[in-house]
Design a protein around this motif. Sequence first.
Motif, PDB file in Angstrom:
ATOM      1  N   LEU A  91       0.863  -1.309   0.088  1.00  0.00           N
ATOM      2  CA  LEU A  91      -0.071   0.041  -0.028  1.00  0.00           C
ATOM      3  C   LEU A  91       0.850   1.223  -0.011  1.00  0.00           C
ATOM      4  CD1 LEU A  91      -2.690  -0.954   2.803  1.00  0.00           C
ATOM      5  CD2 LEU A  91      -2.326  -1.884   0.165  1.00  0.00           C
ATOM      6  N   PHE A  92       0.404   2.194  -0.814  1.00  0.00           N
ATOM      7  CA  PHE A  92       1.472   3.394  -0.804  1.00  0.00           C
ATOM      8  C   PHE A  92       1.214   4.469   0.243  1.00  0.00           C
ATOM      9  CE2 PHE A  92       0.266   2.551  -5.648  1.00  0.00           C
ATOM     10  CZ  PHE A  92       1.383   1.878  -5.792  1.00  0.00           C
ATOM     11  N   ASN A  93       2.064   5.133   0.628  1.00  0.00           N
ATOM     12  CA  ASN A  93       2.158   6.172   1.718  1.00  0.00           C
ATOM     13  C   ASN A  93       1.641   7.436   1.131  1.00  0.00           C
ATOM     14  OD1 ASN A  93       2.770   4.614   4.265  1.00  0.00           O
ATOM     15  ND2 ASN A  93       5.034   4.698   3.387  1.00  0.00           N
ATOM     16  N   GLU A  94       1.913   7.551  -0.107  1.00  0.00           N
ATOM     17  CA  GLU A  94       1.357   8.821  -0.881  1.00  0.00           C
ATOM     18  C   GLU A  94      -0.210   8.900  -0.976  1.00  0.00           C
ATOM     19  OE1 GLU A  94       4.771   7.017  -3.752  1.00  0.00           O
ATOM     20  OE2 GLU A  94       3.266   6.405  -2.079  1.00  0.00           O
ATOM     21  N   THR A  95      -0.903   7.765  -0.562  1.00  0.00           N
ATOM     22  CA  THR A  95      -2.268   7.659  -0.350  1.00  0.00           C
ATOM     23  C   THR A  95      -2.729   7.321   0.931  1.00  0.00           C
ATOM     24  OG1 THR A  95      -2.452   5.665  -1.288  1.00  0.00           O
ATOM     25  CG2 THR A  95      -2.727   7.486  -2.893  1.00  0.00           C
ATOM     26  N   PRO A  96      -2.256   8.195   2.089  1.00  0.00           N
ATOM     27  CA  PRO A  96      -2.489   7.840   3.399  1.00  0.00           C
ATOM     28  C   PRO A  96      -3.875   7.552   3.996  1.00  0.00           C
ATOM     29  CG  PRO A  96      -2.299  10.360   3.322  1.00  0.00           C
ATOM     30  CD  PRO A  96      -2.038   9.602   2.007  1.00  0.00           C
ATOM     31  N   LEU A  97      -4.920   8.027   3.493  1.00  0.00           N
ATOM     32  CA  LEU A  97      -6.102   7.724   3.959  1.00  0.00           C
ATOM     33  C   LEU A  97      -6.832   6.441   3.479  1.00  0.00           C
ATOM     34  CD1 LEU A  97      -7.863  11.339   3.547  1.00  0.00           C
ATOM     35  CD2 LEU A  97      -6.976  10.448   5.500  1.00  0.00           C
ATOM     36  N   HIS A  98      -6.322   6.102   2.293  1.00  0.00           N
ATOM     37  CA  HIS A  98      -6.809   4.773   1.456  1.00  0.00           C
ATOM     38  C   HIS A  98      -6.025   3.702   2.251  1.00  0.00           C
ATOM     39  CE1 HIS A  98      -8.921   7.399  -1.382  1.00  0.00           C
ATOM     40  NE2 HIS A  98      -9.151   6.391  -1.940  1.00  0.00           N
ATOM     41  N   ARG A  99      -4.830   3.827   2.385  1.00  0.00           N
ATOM     42  CA  ARG A  99      -3.901   3.040   3.163  1.00  0.00           C
ATOM     43  C   ARG A  99      -4.303   2.766   4.511  1.00  0.00           C
ATOM     44  NH1 ARG A  99      -0.487   2.470   7.058  1.00  0.00           N
ATOM     45  NH2 ARG A  99      -0.640   4.679   7.686  1.00  0.00           N
ATOM     46  N   ASN A 173     -16.994  14.815  -5.981  1.00  0.00           N
ATOM     47  CA  ASN A 173     -15.615  14.991  -5.400  1.00  0.00           C
ATOM     48  C   ASN A 173     -14.838  13.241  -5.677  1.00  0.00           C
ATOM     49  OD1 ASN A 173     -15.947  17.329  -4.640  1.00  0.00           O
ATOM     50  ND2 ASN A 173     -16.907  16.703  -2.607  1.00  0.00           N
ATOM     51  N   LYS A 174     -15.459  12.362  -6.240  1.00  0.00           N
ATOM     52  CA  LYS A 174     -14.938  11.113  -6.463  1.00  0.00           C
ATOM     53  C   LYS A 174     -14.698  10.195  -5.207  1.00  0.00           C
ATOM     54  CE  LYS A 174     -13.475  12.502 -11.148  1.00  0.00           C
ATOM     55  NZ  LYS A 174     -12.291  12.697 -11.955  1.00  0.00           N
ATOM     56  N   LYS A 175     -15.312  10.361  -4.329  1.00  0.00           N
ATOM     57  CA  LYS A 175     -14.947   9.686  -2.971  1.00  0.00           C
ATOM     58  C   LYS A 175     -14.902   8.237  -3.134  1.00  0.00           C
ATOM     59  CE  LYS A 175     -16.378  13.143   0.601  1.00  0.00           C
ATOM     60  NZ  LYS A 175     -17.099  13.327   1.797  1.00  0.00           N
ATOM     61  N   SER A 176     -13.936   7.339  -2.505  1.00  0.00           N
ATOM     62  CA  SER A 176     -13.823   6.067  -2.759  1.00  0.00           C
ATOM     63  C   SER A 176     -14.765   5.090  -1.842  1.00  0.00           C
ATOM     64  CB  SER A 176     -12.615   5.546  -2.537  1.00  0.00           C
ATOM     65  OG  SER A 176     -11.717   6.102  -3.552  1.00  0.00           O
ATOM     66  N   ASN A 177     -15.239   3.963  -2.283  1.00  0.00           N
ATOM     67  CA  ASN A 177     -16.088   3.089  -1.193  1.00  0.00           C
ATOM     68  C   ASN A 177     -15.007   2.109  -0.620  1.00  0.00           C
ATOM     69  OD1 ASN A 177     -17.243   0.955  -0.201  1.00  0.00           O
ATOM     70  ND2 ASN A 177     -19.018   0.783  -2.048  1.00  0.00           N
ATOM     71  N   PRO A 178     -14.505   2.465   0.586  1.00  0.00           N
ATOM     72  CA  PRO A 178     -13.491   1.452   1.087  1.00  0.00           C
ATOM     73  C   PRO A 178     -13.806   0.018   1.134  1.00  0.00           C
ATOM     74  CG  PRO A 178     -14.775   2.630   2.760  1.00  0.00           C
ATOM     75  CD  PRO A 178     -15.235   2.975   1.540  1.00  0.00           C
TER      76      PRO A 178
END
Length: 236
Positions: A91-99, A173-178
């Motif tokens: 998992l990427f640290n550049e996408t902290p919320l998704h990680r 806002n293209k929010k993701s479905n976790p």
Amino acid sequence: MKLLQTTLLICALILSSCKTEKQEIKTEIAPKKDSIKPAPKPKKQIVEKVIKPWDSLNHNNATAFLKEFGKQNKETKVLIKTKFGNIKLRLFNETPLHRASFIFLTKIGYFNTTVFHRIARDMAIQGGESDGQESTNIRNKYQNYRVPSEILKHKKHRYGALALARELDYNPNKKSNPFNFYIISNKTGAPHLDGDYTVFGEVISGYSTIRKISKVKTGRSDWPIVDIPMKIEVIK
């Protein structure tokens, strides 16, 4: 004779008075050892700060919660176990919320209640849904929270990319479905998805497993005819 008796009586009273005074003074300055005890030390007040991170996430505080959870849970590698083999992800640290969200859902065991529910042939394998009630209960518990977009231009939908699905309607806002992730299974990638979905990880190993899953027979809505359950664990 009378004078002698009077004199003896006065002496007796004086001696008696001196004896009493001496005893009182002794009692005041030299009490028994066990009659005086040191004052007990006040007990330390123990204050336990009970934190229930698993129960505090909701639709309104998702961003703040995931930021804090990410600080306390810095793992970046997970392992997906299936009957076809394992898939290891970074998992990427550049996408902290998704990680943070993916690590959170992995640690509470959400994905272990789900299956790979959609095989988009020649594009991706998708997981995070189930026919069971348990996964629905977990989503409801956390109010079906969404993750703010973290789309990065240099994170493409290449072969082995890990991304989150999202609602297309009423989601400017293209929010993701976790709860719903997919892995690109096409060796040429899926560039038409770039810029619309957040890519937040990549496959380290297990491409043969991905190929096997991508070839299973599917029915309605690309759902595999035979369910493909998964177990996901944090490994680092």
